[in-house]
Design an enzyme around this catalytic site. Sequence first.
Site, PDB file in Angstrom:
ATOM      1  N   LYS A  47     -35.850  59.012  41.712  1.00 37.45           N
ATOM      2  CA  LYS A  47     -35.495  58.292  40.484  1.00 37.45           C
ATOM      3  C   LYS A  47     -34.919  56.953  40.868  1.00 37.45           C
ATOM      4  CE  LYS A  47     -34.902  57.975  36.057  1.00 37.45           C
ATOM      5  NZ  LYS A  47     -35.704  56.720  36.173  1.00 37.45           N
TER       6      LYS A  47
ATOM      7  N   GLN B  52     -29.528  54.293  45.946  1.00 35.78           N
ATOM      8  CA  GLN B  52     -29.836  55.130  44.777  1.00 35.78           C
ATOM      9  C   GLN B  52     -29.600  56.620  45.073  1.00 35.78           C
ATOM     10  OE1 GLN B  52     -31.354  52.944  42.188  1.00 35.78           O
ATOM     11  NE2 GLN B  52     -30.603  54.520  40.819  1.00 35.78           N
TER      12      GLN B  52
ATOM     13  N   LYS C 240     -25.870  57.126  44.511  1.00 38.10           N
ATOM     14  CA  LYS C 240     -25.550  56.840  43.105  1.00 38.10           C
ATOM     15  C   LYS C 240     -26.005  58.003  42.229  1.00 38.10           C
ATOM     16  CE  LYS C 240     -27.038  52.857  41.618  1.00 38.10           C
ATOM     17  NZ  LYS C 240     -27.734  51.740  40.935  1.00 38.10           N
TER      18      LYS C 240
ATOM     19  N   LYS D  97     -36.908  53.776  44.828  1.00 38.39           N
ATOM     20  CA  LYS D  97     -36.903  52.420  44.245  1.00 38.39           C
ATOM     21  C   LYS D  97     -38.258  51.799  44.495  1.00 38.39           C
ATOM     22  CE  LYS D  97     -34.039  49.499  42.230  1.00 38.39           C
ATOM     23  NZ  LYS D  97     -32.852  49.820  41.392  1.00 38.39           N
TER      24      LYS D  97
ATOM     25  N   GLY E 119     -36.456  50.519  34.814  1.00 41.02           N
ATOM     26  CA  GLY E 119     -36.281  49.081  34.926  1.00 41.02           C
ATOM     27  C   GLY E 119     -35.312  48.667  36.031  1.00 41.02           C
ATOM     28  N   ASP E 120     -35.333  47.408  36.349  1.00 44.35           N
ATOM     29  CA  ASP E 120     -34.371  46.761  37.252  1.00 44.35           C
ATOM     30  C   ASP E 120     -34.574  45.260  37.009  1.00 44.35           C
ATOM     31  OD1 ASP E 120     -32.463  47.459  39.638  1.00 44.35           O
ATOM     32  OD2 ASP E 120     -33.561  45.722  40.347  1.00 44.35           O
TER      33      ASP E 120
ATOM     34  N   THR F 283     -26.069  50.745  31.330  1.00 41.00           N
ATOM     35  CA  THR F 283     -25.481  50.293  32.602  1.00 41.00           C
ATOM     36  C   THR F 283     -24.234  49.456  32.339  1.00 41.00           C
ATOM     37  OG1 THR F 283     -27.720  50.245  33.486  1.00 41.00           O
ATOM     38  CG2 THR F 283     -25.995  49.268  34.845  1.00 41.00           C
TER      39      THR F 283
ATOM     40  N   ASN G 165     -29.864  42.399  31.503  1.00 40.30           N
ATOM     41  CA  ASN G 165     -29.564  43.664  30.826  1.00 40.30           C
ATOM     42  C   ASN G 165     -28.152  44.154  31.122  1.00 40.30           C
ATOM     43  OD1 ASN G 165     -29.676  46.914  31.375  1.00 40.30           O
ATOM     44  ND2 ASN G 165     -30.577  46.310  29.425  1.00 40.30           N
TER      45      ASN G 165
ATOM     46  N   SER H 245     -30.792  57.402  32.133  1.00 38.99           N
ATOM     47  CA  SER H 245     -32.204  57.664  32.391  1.00 38.99           C
ATOM     48  C   SER H 245     -32.436  59.166  32.565  1.00 38.99           C
ATOM     49  CB  SER H 245     -32.666  56.945  33.662  1.00 38.99           C
ATOM     50  OG  SER H 245     -32.987  55.599  33.398  1.00 38.99           O
TER      51      SER H 245
HETATM   52  P1  NDP Z   1     -32.206  41.396  34.631  1.00 39.01           P
HETATM   53  O1  NDP Z   1     -33.488  40.949  35.181  1.00 39.01           O
HETATM   54  O2  NDP Z   1     -32.118  41.849  33.224  1.00 39.01           O
HETATM   55  O3  NDP Z   1     -31.086  40.297  34.827  1.00 39.01           O
HETATM   56  C1  NDP Z   1     -30.751  39.795  36.087  1.00 39.01           C
HETATM   57  C2  NDP Z   1     -29.809  38.627  35.905  1.00 39.01           C
HETATM   58  O4  NDP Z   1     -29.344  38.193  37.172  1.00 39.01           O
HETATM   59  C3  NDP Z   1     -30.467  37.436  35.255  1.00 39.01           C
HETATM   60  O5  NDP Z   1     -29.516  36.729  34.518  1.00 39.01           O
HETATM   61  C4  NDP Z   1     -30.964  36.631  36.445  1.00 39.01           C
HETATM   62  O6  NDP Z   1     -31.120  35.265  36.172  1.00 39.01           O
HETATM   63  C5  NDP Z   1     -29.840  36.877  37.439  1.00 39.01           C
HETATM   64  N1  NDP Z   1     -30.373  36.861  38.812  1.00 39.01           N
HETATM   65  C6  NDP Z   1     -31.335  37.650  39.327  1.00 39.01           C
HETATM   66  N2  NDP Z   1     -31.593  37.352  40.588  1.00 39.01           N
HETATM   67  C7  NDP Z   1     -30.788  36.328  40.884  1.00 39.01           C
HETATM   68  C8  NDP Z   1     -30.595  35.580  42.049  1.00 39.01           C
HETATM   69  N3  NDP Z   1     -31.317  35.808  43.160  1.00 39.01           N
HETATM   70  N4  NDP Z   1     -29.645  34.628  41.998  1.00 39.01           N
HETATM   71  C9  NDP Z   1     -28.942  34.401  40.865  1.00 39.01           C
HETATM   72  N5  NDP Z   1     -29.095  35.083  39.727  1.00 39.01           N
HETATM   73  C10 NDP Z   1     -29.999  36.027  39.748  1.00 39.01           C
HETATM   74  O7  NDP Z   1     -31.705  42.568  35.609  1.00 39.01           O
HETATM   75  P2  NDP Z   1     -30.575  43.665  35.373  1.00 39.01           P
HETATM   76  O8  NDP Z   1     -29.495  43.129  34.511  1.00 39.01           O
HETATM   77  O9  NDP Z   1     -31.264  44.905  34.980  1.00 39.01           O
HETATM   78  O10 NDP Z   1     -30.049  43.876  36.857  1.00 39.01           O
HETATM   79  C11 NDP Z   1     -28.926  43.176  37.387  1.00 39.01           C
HETATM   80  C12 NDP Z   1     -28.369  43.933  38.573  1.00 39.01           C
HETATM   81  O11 NDP Z   1     -27.960  45.239  38.144  1.00 39.01           O
HETATM   82  C13 NDP Z   1     -29.341  44.192  39.714  1.00 39.01           C
HETATM   83  O12 NDP Z   1     -28.630  44.216  40.925  1.00 39.01           O
HETATM   84  C14 NDP Z   1     -29.868  45.596  39.422  1.00 39.01           C
HETATM   85  O13 NDP Z   1     -30.342  46.224  40.585  1.00 39.01           O
HETATM   86  C15 NDP Z   1     -28.595  46.239  38.916  1.00 39.01           C
HETATM   87  N6  NDP Z   1     -28.725  47.436  38.109  1.00 39.01           N
HETATM   88  C16 NDP Z   1     -29.524  47.457  36.993  1.00 39.01           C
HETATM   89  C17 NDP Z   1     -29.576  48.604  36.223  1.00 39.01           C
HETATM   90  C18 NDP Z   1     -30.351  48.664  34.961  1.00 39.01           C
HETATM   91  O14 NDP Z   1     -30.297  49.695  34.288  1.00 39.01           O
HETATM   92  N7  NDP Z   1     -31.053  47.616  34.562  1.00 39.01           N
HETATM   93  C19 NDP Z   1     -28.872  49.828  36.611  1.00 39.01           C
HETATM   94  C20 NDP Z   1     -28.011  49.667  37.755  1.00 39.01           C
HETATM   95  C21 NDP Z   1     -27.968  48.524  38.467  1.00 39.01           C
HETATM   96  P3  NDP Z   1     -32.371  34.745  35.310  1.00 39.01           P
HETATM   97  O15 NDP Z   1     -32.000  35.012  33.865  1.00 39.01           O
HETATM   98  O16 NDP Z   1     -32.459  33.310  35.635  1.00 39.01           O
HETATM   99  O17 NDP Z   1     -33.543  35.532  35.752  1.00 39.01           O
HETATM  100  O1  2IT Z   2     -30.277  50.456  40.065  1.00 43.92           O
HETATM  101  C1  2IT Z   2     -30.422  51.301  39.177  1.00 43.92           C
HETATM  102  O2  2IT Z   2     -29.721  52.308  39.101  1.00 43.92           O
HETATM  103  C2  2IT Z   2     -31.457  51.043  38.160  1.00 43.92           C
HETATM  104  N1  2IT Z   2     -32.105  50.011  38.207  1.00 43.92           N
HETATM  105  C3  2IT Z   2     -31.734  52.072  37.088  1.00 43.92           C
HETATM  106  C4  2IT Z   2     -32.598  53.175  37.626  1.00 43.92           C
HETATM  107  C5  2IT Z   2     -33.055  54.181  36.615  1.00 43.92           C
HETATM  108  O3  2IT Z   2     -33.848  55.030  37.035  1.00 43.92           O
HETATM  109  O4  2IT Z   2     -32.644  54.151  35.458  1.00 43.92           O
END
Ligand code: NDP
Ligand code: 2IT
Length: 444
Positions: free
Chosen positions: A90, A111, A114, A126, A165-166, A209, A240, A376
Amino acid sequence: MSYVDEVIEQVTAQNPGEPEFHQAVREVLDSIRPVIDANEAKFRKDALLERLVNPERQIKFRVPWIDDNGNAHVNTGYRVQFNSAIGPYKGGLRLHPSVNIGIIKFLGFEQIFKNSLTGLPIGGGKGGSDFDPKGKSDREIMNFCQSFMLELYKYIGADTDVPAGDIGTGGREIGYMFGMYKRIRGLFEGTLTGKGLSYGGSLARTEATGYGLLYMTQELLKDHGIDIKGKTAVVSGAGNVAIYAIEKAHQLGAKVLTCSDSTGWVYDPDGIDVAALKQIKEIDRARLTEYKNYRPNSEYHEGRGVWQIKADIALPCATQNELDIEDAKQLVANGAIAVCEGANMPTTEAATKYLQDNKVFFVPGKAANAGGVATSALEMSQNSERLSWSFEEVDSKLNQIMVNLYHNIAKAADKYGYKDNFVVGANIAGFEKVLDAMNAQGIV
Ligand code: NDP
Ligand code: 2IT
């Protein structure tokens, strides 16, 4: 040399050019020393750590797709199925030009622990691609997602591997991937999470998240006699995780002063306007430069800089290694109480150590952002029983999971003599369940 050090050396030597993966392994193995050292001979004989740090399987494939002008492009797709000891693989799918096998391995490795910490039956995996969704039309995104799934479908399924998603993969992308999976397999099953509500998604998964991060932060502070109400926070990211972290922080009575994207950052002394942020990022898919149109009192700056704004709490919610030692020094100088990671491994090793040495509460992502994957898993449960739960039901389960998770990691840290070291607590508590399951299932 100790078994732990031996395996850390092996990982570095055998996986060249993968610094993020080395970093993640180092951090986990370093923390679980007390558990390994206590039983070193047996674990060495069983090659326990070698089995832990080598993915069960890693898949790499070509993803050809056609743009709106009829030109073909090729990206690389990945899925790392890291560890299935406690359940089906997952973990999310990252779409970002920086993606490579080392990044996916670091994320898959994190992961494992986690997912274990959520208390739910999910293994670690992943995936993703170096495809850049920025500036692509809806049609191009669909073409890419369909081509990606045309290969990935062979390896996933509701009981084998369930992606989500990620970065760069949100509801739109999951929808296109799900549609293609269903068409190829002729199966309507919960093989992806983060689905839309009309086709098997879970209420509160979008928020999970960010909300979970705040439930964890609130519990951490409460446990130390501090009320989150009235506190200020700095957040990085505008995706997100960041959006729903800011939303929940405000609901809990804290004020978030900043957010950022990959080109710049915003300082809003009156508190970030979440409705404006959603409009800019979720609907218009635009840059943060737009924010000033909604909030004339705010400031927009190019580059990075959110950690220089004085606040009680820091919530990095963008990407790995975005909070470095200089940022950590600034946070400490500004009197920060806590850093809770919404992103995966956003704090460098040196910054983490500096924060801990200076008595800033630090909760690593594998605990603090576990609410997303936990929800999830709740989506998987709902899909299995062909029911959907109310928002309140999912949200209250999420809250309970995060509160329990906090106390589990605090207890594990305490038990091994590392009170309030939540890195040690999270790694040990996450590892113990995986260890138990791996031991029970023999050398496989
Ligand atoms: P999104 O794509 O929705 O948002 C990512 C944000 O971070 C955007 O604002 C993006 O900018 C910015 N960003 C991405 N890469 C860079 C970079 N290299 N330098 C600067 N800014 C950056 O992703 P999420 O919000 O889903 O994910 C954010 C983090 O949380 C990641 O580390 C992900 O692995 C982690 N995560 C996500 C989960 C989920 O459920 N979605 C669960 C657990 C962890 P821009 O708008 O310009 O693209
Ligand atoms: O980093 C993470 O935990 C995620 N991007 C969410 C993974 C998931 O299966 O919901």
